[in-house]
Scaffold this motif. Sequence first.
Motif, PDB file in Angstrom:
ATOM      1  N   TYR A 297       0.812  -1.213   0.000  1.00 18.12           N
ATOM      2  CA  TYR A 297       0.000   0.000   0.000  1.00 18.12           C
ATOM      3  C   TYR A 297       0.846   1.263   0.000  1.00 18.12           C
ATOM      4  CZ  TYR A 297       0.796  -0.342   5.028  1.00 18.12           C
ATOM      5  OH  TYR A 297       1.373  -0.450   6.264  1.00 18.12           O
ATOM      6  N   ASP A 298       2.160   1.151   0.350  1.00 20.43           N
ATOM      7  CA  ASP A 298       3.041   2.319   0.291  1.00 20.43           C
ATOM      8  C   ASP A 298       4.435   1.850  -0.115  1.00 20.43           C
ATOM      9  OD1 ASP A 298       4.411   4.683   0.522  1.00 20.43           O
ATOM     10  OD2 ASP A 298       3.783   5.097   2.583  1.00 20.43           O
TER      11      ASP A 298
ATOM     12  N   SER B 149       6.964   3.391  -1.234  1.00 24.00           N
ATOM     13  CA  SER B 149       8.080   4.245  -0.818  1.00 24.00           C
ATOM     14  C   SER B 149       8.594   3.908   0.586  1.00 24.00           C
ATOM     15  CB  SER B 149       7.676   5.718  -0.878  1.00 24.00           C
ATOM     16  OG  SER B 149       6.657   5.985   0.061  1.00 24.00           O
ATOM     17  N   ARG B 150       7.791   3.252   1.395  1.00 26.53           N
ATOM     18  CA  ARG B 150       8.194   2.916   2.766  1.00 26.53           C
ATOM     19  C   ARG B 150       8.879   1.558   2.871  1.00 26.53           C
ATOM     20  NH1 ARG B 150       3.347   3.325   6.578  1.00 26.53           N
ATOM     21  NH2 ARG B 150       4.972   2.819   8.069  1.00 26.53           N
ATOM     22  N   LEU B 151       8.881   0.786   1.804  1.00 27.61           N
ATOM     23  CA  LEU B 151       9.476  -0.548   1.858  1.00 27.61           C
ATOM     24  C   LEU B 151      10.989  -0.467   2.026  1.00 27.61           C
ATOM     25  CD1 LEU B 151       7.632  -2.446  -1.026  1.00 27.61           C
ATOM     26  CD2 LEU B 151       7.340  -2.800   1.415  1.00 27.61           C
ATOM     27  N   PRO B 152      11.541  -1.275   2.935  1.00 30.80           N
ATOM     28  CA  PRO B 152      13.004  -1.353   3.038  1.00 30.80           C
ATOM     29  C   PRO B 152      13.598  -1.913   1.730  1.00 30.80           C
ATOM     30  CG  PRO B 152      11.956  -2.289   4.984  1.00 30.80           C
ATOM     31  CD  PRO B 152      10.873  -2.037   3.988  1.00 30.80           C
ATOM     32  N   ASP B 153      14.844  -1.535   1.454  1.00 33.18           N
ATOM     33  CA  ASP B 153      15.493  -1.922   0.195  1.00 33.18           C
ATOM     34  C   ASP B 153      15.527  -3.427  -0.044  1.00 33.18           C
ATOM     35  OD1 ASP B 153      15.927   0.640  -0.611  1.00 33.18           O
ATOM     36  OD2 ASP B 153      18.025   0.722   0.054  1.00 33.18           O
TER      37      ASP B 153
ATOM     38  N   THR C 193       7.589  -7.137  10.930  1.00 36.22           N
ATOM     39  CA  THR C 193       6.808  -5.997  10.452  1.00 36.22           C
ATOM     40  C   THR C 193       7.507  -5.435   9.218  1.00 36.22           C
ATOM     41  OG1 THR C 193       6.064  -5.477  12.675  1.00 36.22           O
ATOM     42  CG2 THR C 193       5.893  -3.715  11.033  1.00 36.22           C
TER      43      THR C 193
ATOM     44  N   PRO D  20       7.271  -2.285   6.883  1.00 33.47           N
ATOM     45  CA  PRO D  20       6.634  -0.992   6.638  1.00 33.47           C
ATOM     46  C   PRO D  20       6.214  -0.863   5.171  1.00 33.47           C
ATOM     47  CG  PRO D  20       8.727  -0.725   7.782  1.00 33.47           C
ATOM     48  CD  PRO D  20       8.645  -2.144   7.352  1.00 33.47           C
ATOM     49  N   GLY D  21       4.977  -0.468   4.950  1.00 33.71           N
ATOM     50  CA  GLY D  21       4.488  -0.262   3.587  1.00 33.71           C
ATOM     51  C   GLY D  21       3.821  -1.473   2.970  1.00 33.71           C
TER      52      GLY D  21
ATOM     53  N   GLU E 217       1.335  -5.277   3.866  1.00 33.83           N
ATOM     54  CA  GLU E 217       0.526  -6.040   4.810  1.00 33.83           C
ATOM     55  C   GLU E 217       0.096  -7.343   4.155  1.00 33.83           C
ATOM     56  OE1 GLU E 217      -2.968  -3.673   5.584  1.00 33.83           O
ATOM     57  OE2 GLU E 217      -3.551  -3.666   3.489  1.00 33.83           O
TER      58      GLU E 217
END
Length: 158
Positions: free
Chosen positions: A112-113, A115-119, A143, A145-146, A148
Amino acid sequence: MKLHEMSAQYEQLYQIADSIEEKVFEDTLQAIEEPLREKAINIAKLILTWDDDISTLDNEIKRLKALKKSIETRQNQTREYLLFSLNKAGIKKVNDVKYPLTIRNNTKINVYDFSRLPDRFIRYKPGEPDKIAIKKAINEKETVPGAESIDTQTIKIG
């Protein structure tokens, strides 16, 4: 005679133009030029006919793509209707020799985001998240980020 043969004759005539009489040159030129022009016009007509064919085919391709999309939409809506109806009735499996039905629970990853995903969760195929790595991490209770985990259902026919 083929167009390239006529063109070759035309070229040969111009190469020997200085060594023949002017009247002979003009008569020969006219004898070569007229069929060459006719052949060129006929080839131009053929090219324009193909333009029409291409346009007709482009329109048919658009029509068939729209028809395909319509059928796919109806198929997906009907599949969802069947899934909804079976779930409402509490039926998870229909045993049939020809058309067995099984409702399966699936888990898919929704990013859903981005840009927030770790590399480490980004594929280095331009701009695509690595959903396999994300799913593995989420299944291991990490967890991300970005992203689910979303539980969905599909119906398998056959």
